[in-house]
Write a protein that holds these residues in place. Structure first.
Motif, short mmCIF file in Angstrom:
data_model
loop_
_atom_site.label_atom_id
_atom_site.label_comp_id
_atom_site.label_asym_id
_atom_site.label_seq_id
_atom_site.Cartn_x
_atom_site.Cartn_y
_atom_site.Cartn_z
N HIS A 75 -4.35 -2.21 10.65
CA HIS A 75 -3.17 -2.86 11.23
C HIS A 75 -3.32 -2.87 12.75
O HIS A 75 -3.31 -1.83 13.41
N HIS A 77 -2.48 -5.70 16.32
CA HIS A 77 -1.90 -6.97 16.78
C HIS A 77 -2.81 -7.54 17.86
O HIS A 77 -2.85 -7.02 18.98
N HIS A 238 5.74 -4.71 8.42
CA HIS A 238 6.10 -3.37 8.92
C HIS A 238 7.25 -2.83 8.08
O HIS A 238 8.09 -3.59 7.63
N HIS A 277 3.19 1.73 9.00
CA HIS A 277 4.05 2.87 9.35
C HIS A 277 4.51 3.68 8.14
O HIS A 277 4.06 4.79 7.96
N ASP A 328 -2.74 -0.05 15.39
CA ASP A 328 -1.48 -0.70 15.78
C ASP A 328 -1.41 -0.98 17.27
O ASP A 328 -0.34 -0.91 17.88
ZN ZN Z 1 2.39 -3.33 14.04
#
Ligand code: ZN
Ligand code: GUN
Length: 455
Positions: A75, A77, A238, A277, A328
């Motif tokens: 994960h 971005h 998420h 998460h 993340d």
């Molecule tokens: Zn994220």
């Protein structure tokens, strides 16, 4: 066929319980291309017994180095590279003040292309060979990331960020030119992107509702319908990261049993669905993860930076759902898998019940390689040998060459390691991008970042 002589690290096939690392001090790794040109591991083991079986293969001598599986980031971005290190009191103000303004810039194809090239370089520099990544709500950002990953022949999964409410107008999905509303248009664009990219080379598409609060019911329902039409695409989102976020999601979807259950109610939980998460869960949520085959992307540097909480490893293992590690970025503070593994160790010590768990170095490393590969592939426990994130025969030969002498302290500490766990812990605690001398991608000869000097 080609071969490498080095110390070798890999993992036994996973059948549940504690992951088992394998290590060969003086090893031989043999790789060869299959009919599609993908380099696969042919053999891995000790130099003296394997070399006679491959007498004619040219061997690159990397003695003193450690070859290990390329890292899998579950994960990350890509549009948040510039957001790293932006402080906020918590997730929601961080999104509003830093993340959304930066993501708006990705409406521009040129901005997206430059950022995608930097992002892929940074992954490779840090030894990450596969990633499940968020783009933005602009198709330009998705095309840019796929194009860059395809150029480097990386295994990369991404998708158009679905968000049709509760965000700045510049970031919401746009209505179509022929009167299609934004929700419908976002789903049509997702489907067009699936057709354009999914299954091309080593690329895959992920249906990507950002999180429940930024999607209408209609958008989540449409995303679930799309997932049903394309059963082998990924799903990413998420969940249960932050207390304020959970309260918000509950107020918007009061009919669902929990925040996580909202996704199940819209058909968005299954194997190959990866939820970032998963911190504030109860046992019913954990059982829902297990029963649907969805998996968690544990993102410890992000959770520490944003003060979100601590992933509960004991709870996850007690109920038995799958998870793997993720940076993340940009909530996360580093592209380096070593930073992430160290933070996971810290988070494991906390858990929800003190004193938590002391994760072994083999378990930490597995969560970011073979374990994450199984999550990405959508394998369930005991589902056979996974070909991603490991170096067993038949695996795709994505690997890193680590130099345990990369810094004076690493050299000093690793030289004193009395066993494998001590060696792995030394690298987890002291390692960063300097430890990664080279990153090799299965289909490419050598995946040095563009413009980098060979080391
Ligand atoms: Zn994220
Ligand atoms: N929840 C919704 N969007 C995001 C994001 O970009 N980062 C993190 N950490 N959580 C989110």
């Amino acid at each position: 066929m080609r071969a490498y002589r080095a110390s070798l690290l890999w993992f036994a096939p996973y059948t549940g319980g504690a992951p088992q690392a394998r290590f060969e001090q003086d090893g031989l790794l043999v790789v060869d291309a299959d009919a599609r040109g993908v380099q696969l591991v042919q053999a891995i083991g000790d130099w003296h017994s394997l070399r006679p079986q491959y007498p004619d293969v040219v061997v690159e001598d990397l003695s003193g180095r450690i070859i290990a599986p390329g890292f899998v980031d579950l994960h990350i971005h890509f549009p948040q590279t510039n957001v790293i290190g932006s402080p906020a009191s918590g997730l929601l103000p961080w999104l509003e003040n830093y993340t959304f303004p930066e993501e708006m810039r990705f409406a521009s194809p040129a901005y997206s292309a430059e950022a995608a090239a930097f992002f892929i370089d940074e992954l490779l520099r840090n030894g990450v060979t596969s990633a499940l990544a968020f783009a933005t709500s602009h198709t330009a950002s998705v095309d840019a990331l796929f194009a860059q990953a395809q150029q480097r022949q990386m295994r990369l999964v991404t998708g158009l960020c679905l968000m049709d409410r509760n965000a700045p107008a510049e970031l919401l999905n746009r209505a179509g030119p022929n009167g299609t509303d934004a929700t419908e248009q976002s789903l049509m664009e997702s489907e067009a992107l699936i057709k354009r990219w999914h299954g091309k080379d080593r690329l895959g598409y992920a249906i990507t509702p950002r999180f429940a609060p930024t999607s209408t019911e209609a958008q989540l329902r449409g995303a679930g319908a799309l997932a049903q039409r394309y059963p082998d695409v990924w799903i990413q989102s998420h969940v249960a990261e932050n207390k304020d976020e959970i309260a918000w999601a509950r107020s918007l979807f009061p009919d669902s049993r929990s925040y996580l259950a909202t996704y199940a109610d819209f058909g968005l939980m299954r194997a190959r669905a990866v939820y970032a998460h998963c911190i504030h869960f109860d046992d019913d949520d954990r059982a829902l993860m297990r029963e649907t085959g969805a998996a968690a992307a544990v993102s410890p540097t992000s959770n520490l930076f944003l003060g979100s909480g601590f992933f509960d490893y004991l709870g996850a293992d007690r109920v038995g759902f799958r998870y793997g590690l993720a940076s993340d970025v940009g909530g996360g503070t580093s592209f380096s898998p070593f930073r992430t593994m160290l933070a996971a160790y810290t988070v494991g010590r906390e858990g929800q019940t003190k004193p938590g768990v002391s994760l072994s170095p083999q378990h930490l490393w597995w969560q970011h390689t073979a374990g994450a590969g199984e999550v990405l592939a959508g394998n369930q426990h005991g589902g056979g040998v996974c070909t991603w994130g490991n170096l067993l025969p038949g695996c795709e030969a994505d690997f890193v060459v680590l130099n345990p002498q990369a810094t004076p302290l690493l050299a000093r500490k690793t030289a004193r390691a009395a066993n494998l766990d001590e060696l792995l812990f030394s690298m987890i605690v002291l390692g960063d991008d300097r430890l990664v001398e080279r990153t090799v991608i299965s289909q490419a000869l050598d995946a040095q970042p563009q413009g980098a000097q060979p080391r």
